[in-house]
Each structure stands twice: as C-alpha cells, then as structure tokens.
Design an enzyme around this catalytic site. Structure first.
Site, short mmCIF file in Angstrom:
data_model
loop_
_atom_site.label_atom_id
_atom_site.label_comp_id
_atom_site.label_asym_id
_atom_site.label_seq_id
_atom_site.Cartn_x
_atom_site.Cartn_y
_atom_site.Cartn_z
N HIS A 28 -3.98 -4.46 -0.31
CA HIS A 28 -3.59 -5.06 0.98
C HIS A 28 -3.71 -6.58 0.89
O HIS A 28 -4.80 -7.12 1.07
CB HIS A 28 -4.50 -4.55 2.09
CG HIS A 28 -4.20 -3.15 2.52
ND1 HIS A 28 -3.18 -2.85 3.41
CD2 HIS A 28 -4.76 -1.98 2.16
CE1 HIS A 28 -3.14 -1.54 3.59
NE2 HIS A 28 -4.09 -0.99 2.85
N GLU A 43 -2.88 -8.67 3.07
CA GLU A 43 -3.29 -9.18 4.40
C GLU A 43 -4.79 -9.02 4.64
O GLU A 43 -5.32 -9.56 5.61
CB GLU A 43 -2.46 -8.50 5.50
CG GLU A 43 -2.86 -7.09 5.87
CD GLU A 43 -2.41 -5.99 4.91
OE1 GLU A 43 -2.63 -4.81 5.23
OE2 GLU A 43 -1.85 -6.30 3.84
N CYS A 69 0.84 -1.21 0.00
CA CYS A 69 0.00 0.00 0.00
C CYS A 69 0.87 1.26 0.00
O CYS A 69 1.57 1.52 -0.97
CB CYS A 69 -1.01 -0.03 1.15
SG CYS A 69 -2.30 1.22 0.95
#
Length: 201
Positions: free
Chosen positions: A183, A185, A79
């Site tokens: 992202h 994650e 990011c």
C-alpha cells in the site's frame, strides 16, 4: 486528473487523500466517461478476489479497465488491484481475473511458521531504472497486508520483490501498466514518492 476506480473496494479514500496531499487532482468514480477521460487511472483494492471481480462485473467496469489499460495511459493497481490484473487467483478458483498481465496469484504458504496474512513493513529489492521507483533507494520499506502473492510469468516485468517465506513480486511494470502489492498510501514518505512518480508519468 487521476481517476480512482470505485467498486466498493476499501482503500479508496486513503489513496485519494494521499494524492490530494501531493497536490494532485483525483476523483473517485465508476463513471465510464470519467475513467476514459482521465490522464491516469488507479485500481485500488482491499478484500477478496472473487467478490471484487463480481463487483467489477456488476458495475460494468471490466471492459472500461481493459480499454484504459490498452489505451497507453498510465494505469496503477494497488494491493488487490494488482492481483485482479492477472488471469486468476488461488483465492477464487474458476473466477477469471482481468487478464491484463501474466502470472499466478498464489497463497503464501503456511509451512514457514509465518503469520498469514502477511501484515507489516518489508524491504523491497528494487530493479534498476524502473519508473515507479525513480529516486527511491533499494531496500526501502513499504507496508503490506495480504495472504496471496504474485509470481509473475516474466521476471523482467517484476519491478520489485520482497521475501516472506517465498519471493513475492511486490511490484510490476510493463509499458503503461504498473502495480504494487503493498500500500503506497500507507507507506510513509517512500509510498508518497511512488505515488508522486506515478502522477508524474
């Protein structure tokens, strides 16, 4: 061991949690010794370009990051971490980025009537034979939150792109340097596979 660089950048814990879920050893650190000793390094990030560069300077992390990137070990920006790897950003005119990669960080135009920040799931057009996207189907969906986007100088360094009014270079891959605007994650199974691919390099 994977070092996650700590400069008060927001999504550290979620990145660490995802890596631990995958069975990877990960440490959140701003120690020069730990970062340079790690097998792989992640530069995460949520927030503003100028403020983030100031934090990296204050914590004496700029040279460590450049040294790590030059060392040949796998390095991943996430990011804001992706944006910081370039020379500059429209978000903070006059503030120098890390300059590890070449390209422009531009504001997503308001002119298309799209909501800014761009927030949500978008599909990726993935280039063939990119290490970060091994075994990930083209047009897989990942999660974005950003108002600024990358236009890489060299098209071949863009590993994946997405469309949001403009073509966004959503991931880059150059030698040992990798970065995602989205992202991983927070991107479910696809994101975990991307992190697994990185951990397995």
């Amino acid at each position: 061991m994977i070092a996650i660089i700590d400069y008060d950048a927001g999504n550290l814990k979620s990145v660490e949690k995802a890596l631990h879920y995958l069975g990877e050893e990960a440490v959140i650190t701003r120690s020069r010794e730990e970062i340079l000793a790690a097998d792989k390094v992640i530069l995460p990030g949520v927030g503003a370009f100028g403020e983030a560069m100031e934090k990296l300077e204050n914590y004496h992390l700029v040279d460590v990051i450049k040294e790590t990137a030059a060392s040949g070990k796998p390095f991943l920006g996430i990011c804001l971490g992706l944006q910081l790897m370039f020379d500059e950003s429209d978000e903070a005119p006059g503030v120098a980025g890390l300059g590890i990669l070449k390209g422009k960080i531009l504001r997503i135009p308001d002119s298309f009537g799209l909501k800014i920040p761009h927030m949500g799931w978008n599909s990726l057009t993935i280039k063939k034979d990119r290490k970060l996207f091994a075994s990930i189907p083209d047009q897989s969906y990942v999660y974005f939150v950003h108002s600024y986007y990358l236009k890489a100088d060299k098209e071949e360094e863009a590993a994946a792109s997405t469309e949001y009014g403009v073509t966004i270079h959503a991931a880059v891959e150059k030698d040992n340097i990798f970065a995602c605007q989205f992202h991983p994650e927070k991107s479910g199974e696809v994101g975990l596979k991307i992190l697994k691919n990185f951990a397995g390099l």
